[in-house]
Write an enzyme that holds these catalytic residues in place. Structure first.
Site, mmCIF file in Angstrom:
data_model
loop_
_atom_site.group_PDB
_atom_site.id
_atom_site.type_symbol
_atom_site.label_atom_id
_atom_site.label_comp_id
_atom_site.label_asym_id
_atom_site.label_seq_id
_atom_site.Cartn_x
_atom_site.Cartn_y
_atom_site.Cartn_z
ATOM 1 N N THR A 190 0.862 -1.198 0.000
ATOM 2 C CA THR A 190 0.000 0.000 0.000
ATOM 3 C C THR A 190 0.891 1.238 0.000
ATOM 4 O O THR A 190 2.099 1.148 0.201
ATOM 5 C CB THR A 190 -0.917 0.064 1.259
ATOM 6 O OG1 THR A 190 -0.089 -0.002 2.423
ATOM 7 C CG2 THR A 190 -1.919 -1.060 1.307
ATOM 8 N N GLY A 191 0.288 2.392 -0.212
ATOM 9 C CA GLY A 191 0.957 3.680 -0.034
ATOM 10 C C GLY A 191 2.253 3.826 -0.821
ATOM 11 O O GLY A 191 2.347 3.426 -1.990
ATOM 12 N N TYR A 192 3.262 4.401 -0.156
ATOM 13 C CA TYR A 192 4.528 4.697 -0.829
ATOM 14 C C TYR A 192 5.268 3.437 -1.282
ATOM 15 O O TYR A 192 5.961 3.446 -2.294
ATOM 16 C CB TYR A 192 5.420 5.548 0.080
ATOM 17 C CG TYR A 192 5.111 7.026 -0.036
ATOM 18 C CD1 TYR A 192 5.177 7.664 -1.272
ATOM 19 C CD2 TYR A 192 4.754 7.791 1.068
ATOM 20 C CE1 TYR A 192 4.893 9.018 -1.408
ATOM 21 C CE2 TYR A 192 4.475 9.144 0.946
ATOM 22 C CZ TYR A 192 4.552 9.760 -0.299
ATOM 23 O OH TYR A 192 4.275 11.092 -0.432
ATOM 24 N N ALA A 199 7.827 -8.379 8.683
ATOM 25 C CA ALA A 199 9.145 -7.958 8.178
ATOM 26 C C ALA A 199 10.157 -7.750 9.298
ATOM 27 O O ALA A 199 11.363 -7.728 9.049
ATOM 28 C CB ALA A 199 9.007 -6.668 7.370
ATOM 29 N N TYR A 243 9.108 11.998 6.797
ATOM 30 C CA TYR A 243 8.221 13.150 6.626
ATOM 31 C C TYR A 243 8.660 14.248 7.576
ATOM 32 O O TYR A 243 9.137 13.965 8.684
ATOM 33 C CB TYR A 243 6.769 12.748 6.905
ATOM 34 C CG TYR A 243 5.797 13.879 6.664
ATOM 35 C CD1 TYR A 243 5.647 14.411 5.383
ATOM 36 C CD2 TYR A 243 5.063 14.439 7.701
ATOM 37 C CE1 TYR A 243 4.792 15.472 5.150
ATOM 38 C CE2 TYR A 243 4.190 15.495 7.477
ATOM 39 C CZ TYR A 243 4.060 16.008 6.194
ATOM 40 O OH TYR A 243 3.222 17.066 5.970
ATOM 41 N N TYR A 296 4.350 15.771 15.174
ATOM 42 C CA TYR A 296 5.093 14.972 14.185
ATOM 43 C C TYR A 296 6.607 15.173 14.348
ATOM 44 O O TYR A 296 7.251 14.423 15.068
ATOM 45 C CB TYR A 296 4.613 15.238 12.737
ATOM 46 C CG TYR A 296 5.028 14.078 11.860
ATOM 47 C CD1 TYR A 296 4.161 13.044 11.566
ATOM 48 C CD2 TYR A 296 6.343 13.953 11.410
ATOM 49 C CE1 TYR A 296 4.581 11.922 10.842
ATOM 50 C CE2 TYR A 296 6.775 12.849 10.690
ATOM 51 C CZ TYR A 296 5.894 11.843 10.402
ATOM 52 O OH TYR A 296 6.319 10.745 9.703
ATOM 53 N N LYS A 341 12.079 9.141 13.270
ATOM 54 C CA LYS A 341 12.565 9.467 11.918
ATOM 55 C C LYS A 341 14.006 9.986 11.954
ATOM 56 O O LYS A 341 14.771 9.749 11.017
ATOM 57 C CB LYS A 341 11.630 10.475 11.249
ATOM 58 C CG LYS A 341 10.253 9.902 10.899
ATOM 59 C CD LYS A 341 10.345 8.756 9.906
ATOM 60 C CE LYS A 341 8.989 8.296 9.419
ATOM 61 N NZ LYS A 341 9.086 7.092 8.567
HETATM 62 P P1 NAD Z 1 1.044 2.419 4.498
HETATM 63 O O1 NAD Z 1 0.289 2.156 5.745
HETATM 64 O O2 NAD Z 1 0.281 2.727 3.266
HETATM 65 O O3 NAD Z 1 2.000 1.148 4.148
HETATM 66 C C1 NAD Z 1 2.665 0.411 5.113
HETATM 67 C C2 NAD Z 1 3.249 -0.846 4.514
HETATM 68 O O4 NAD Z 1 3.962 -1.544 5.553
HETATM 69 C C3 NAD Z 1 2.189 -1.860 3.993
HETATM 70 O O5 NAD Z 1 2.702 -2.502 2.844
HETATM 71 C C4 NAD Z 1 2.088 -2.884 5.132
HETATM 72 O O6 NAD Z 1 1.668 -4.175 4.735
HETATM 73 C C5 NAD Z 1 3.533 -2.903 5.583
HETATM 74 N N1 NAD Z 1 3.717 -3.406 6.956
HETATM 75 C C6 NAD Z 1 3.276 -2.863 8.128
HETATM 76 N N2 NAD Z 1 3.686 -3.627 9.166
HETATM 77 C C7 NAD Z 1 4.409 -4.648 8.639
HETATM 78 C C8 NAD Z 1 5.114 -5.759 9.183
HETATM 79 N N3 NAD Z 1 5.192 -5.963 10.503
HETATM 80 N N4 NAD Z 1 5.708 -6.613 8.324
HETATM 81 C C9 NAD Z 1 5.642 -6.450 6.982
HETATM 82 N N5 NAD Z 1 5.023 -5.400 6.411
HETATM 83 C C10 NAD Z 1 4.412 -4.516 7.237
HETATM 84 O O7 NAD Z 1 2.101 3.553 4.862
HETATM 85 P P2 NAD Z 1 2.748 4.775 4.061
HETATM 86 O O8 NAD Z 1 2.024 6.000 4.433
HETATM 87 O O9 NAD Z 1 2.970 4.426 2.631
HETATM 88 O O10 NAD Z 1 4.155 4.855 4.826
HETATM 89 C C11 NAD Z 1 5.320 4.251 4.342
HETATM 90 C C12 NAD Z 1 6.508 5.117 4.747
HETATM 91 O O11 NAD Z 1 6.369 6.404 4.138
HETATM 92 C C13 NAD Z 1 6.597 5.342 6.264
HETATM 93 O O12 NAD Z 1 7.945 5.361 6.640
HETATM 94 C C14 NAD Z 1 6.004 6.734 6.414
HETATM 95 O O13 NAD Z 1 6.456 7.413 7.574
HETATM 96 C C15 NAD Z 1 6.527 7.398 5.142
HETATM 97 N N6 NAD Z 1 5.817 8.630 4.743
HETATM 98 C C16 NAD Z 1 4.444 8.662 4.678
HETATM 99 C C17 NAD Z 1 3.820 9.862 4.328
HETATM 100 C C18 NAD Z 1 2.304 9.977 4.247
HETATM 101 O O14 NAD Z 1 1.777 11.088 4.163
HETATM 102 N N7 NAD Z 1 1.589 8.860 4.228
HETATM 103 C C19 NAD Z 1 4.584 10.996 4.036
HETATM 104 C C20 NAD Z 1 5.961 10.907 4.054
HETATM 105 C C21 NAD Z 1 6.578 9.725 4.416
#
Ligand code: NAD
Length: 393
Positions: free
Chosen positions: A50-52, A111, A224, A234, A243
């Site tokens: 999901t996400g990034y 993980a 972030y 944050y 972070k």
């Molecule tokens: P998200 O919740 O969309 O994705 C999290 C991912 O981690 C998923 O694939 C999930 O399955 C996996 N995951 C969680 N726990 C796990 C585990 N124990 N074992 C294996 N996989 C596991 O999150 P996101 O918002 O995409 O965040 C990802 C990174 O990006 C983070 O470091 C976050 O701080 C950073 N980030 C997010 C934003 C934002 O606005 N969302 C902005 C900047 C940076």
């Protein structure tokens, strides 16, 4: 079955496979439109569903033509109930990747554990030999220590003083005041354990010891910073402390293994992780309105395509004073931030939809779970039990 959204707090406990597939296909189209000439060819993404992390996997595969190995923690369908969104995203990603002739395998599990690391290493050794790029994109509320089994829970709290500011109840559309008590030492330590850099270092140590890194391997973890209005909870809070530890880890990885290891500071986007952070959904709603008006609005996929194309595998790294890549540059643009700061004190429940783009926030939140996407007939019966073709474990 016919699947409808069921929202509980910050999450939707149902997900729609066809909607998730549409969202993945849309991201793939963005990645394909930005081909990379000299991108990585064997990419491990930790947190790829999901996400990034998902956008990183899509960019690696469809901008760079890379083979990808994805690691995530998702719920398959059970007893006729839908799987989680990340499961369906991966089903869709792998279907598209295999159809394009790309290697794509996935590992579903914790993980943070030694077992999953060993599983990944065995797969890389057998299938690739070495890895070109390791993306670390985990967002997790807890971590079980792989050595002694201690469970650490992260929290989103200010440090030293309590914090009161405007926040948004995204379910009810209510702008309200939120107060959060400061973290104690234990909270800070635990959040660093979960969201800090230790596990990224353990991954790189395990990969190095297994001999699957080369001098050309790059690794990136995401971070972030955001605007001052969110800093108490944050940047200067428990999560910001974690972070900072990720930044420490990037330097340690570089020194120990001699490879390029970066922190990329990304922009605020709607993901399952960001929706749980106090104040952030209101900030995102205001930000979206301003960035859309300026034509600089981006989601995860646009951010990661820019990260790969303009920084990691083309253009210039353009590191900031702390050695970080900044793809949050358009968000942090002073004009954009001045507009956010001007709107922030004025926003109320009554004018929320006029002063912010809360409608887009809500739409994007539902889309995370495959709902509200154009071209999907949500009144149709769908199969919920879908396999991930390249699932190893
Ligand atoms: P998200 O919740 O969309 O994705 C999290 C991912 O981690 C998923 O694939 C999930 O399955 C996996 N995951 C969680 N726990 C796990 C585990 N124990 N074992 C294996 N996989 C596991 O999150 P996101 O918002 O995409 O965040 C990802 C990174 O990006 C983070 O470091 C976050 O701080 C950073 N980030 C997010 C934003 C934002 O606005 N969302 C902005 C900047 C940076």
């Amino acid at each position: 079955m016919i699947i409808e959204p069921k929202i509980r707090g910050f999450v939707c406990i149902t997900a729609h496979p066809a909607g998730c597939a549409k969202k993945v296909a849309d991201e793939i189209a963005v990645a394909k439109a930005s081909p990379l000439e000299s991108g990585p060819k064997k990419v491990l993404v930790i947190g790829s569903s999901t996400g990034y992390g998902l956008s990183s996997r899509i960019t690696a595969a469809f901008s760079s033509g890379a083979d990808t190995l994805g690691v995530f923690f998702e719920r398959p369908s059970a007893k006729g109930k839908p799987a989680s969104a990340g499961w369906y995203n991966t089903v869709a990603f792998e279907n598209e990747a295999h159809a394009a002739g790309l290697y794509a395998k996935s590992i579903n599990g914790d993980a943070f554990s030694n077992e999953i690391k060993a599983n990944v290493i065995q797969t890389i050794k057998e299938d690739w030999g070495t890895v070109d790029c390791v993306i670390y994109s985990l967002a997790s509320p807890k971590r079980i220590d792989p050595v002694d089994g201690t469970v650490y829970k992260s929290c989103l709290k200010p440090i030293e003083t309590s914090f009161t500011n405007t926040s948004l109840d995204t379910n009810k559309g209510l702008v309200e005041s939120v107060s959060i008590e400061p973290a104690n030492e234990e909270d800070i330590k635990n959040t660093v354990k979960v969201m800090g850099g230790e596990d990224w270092e353990l991954w790189m140590e395990a990969l190095s010891e297994a001999g699957v890194l080369t001098s050309q391997t790059k690794t990136v973890a995401y971070s972030y910073i955001g605007p001052e209005v969110t800093w108490p909870v944050y940047k200067n809070g428990t999560i910001g402390t974690a972070k900072l530890d990720v930044e420490r880890a990037s330097r340690a990885i570089h020194e120990k293994y001699g490879i390029e290891a970066y922190v990329s500071v990304n922009k605020a986007v709607v993901t399952q992780a960001s929706s749980a952070i106090p104040v952030v959904p209101l900030y995102i709603s205001i930000l979206f309105k301003i960035m859309k008006a300026k034509g600089t609005h981006e989601g995860c996929i646009e951010q990661i395509v820019r990260l790969f194309k303009d920084h990691l595998y083309g253009g210039s790294l353009n590191l900031d004073e702390a050695g970080r890549i900044r793809v949050d540059d358009w968000e942090m643009d002073s004009e954009i931030q001045a507009e956010v700061a001007a709107i922030w004190p004025k926003v109320t429940t009554e004018n929320l939809r006029e002063l912010s783009d809360f409608a887009s926030y809500q739409k994007e939140f539902l889309e995370l779970f495959g709902f509200g996407l154009e071209g999907i007939d949500y009144s149709e019966e769908v199969e919920v039990d879908l396999p991930i073709k390249g699932l190893i474990a």
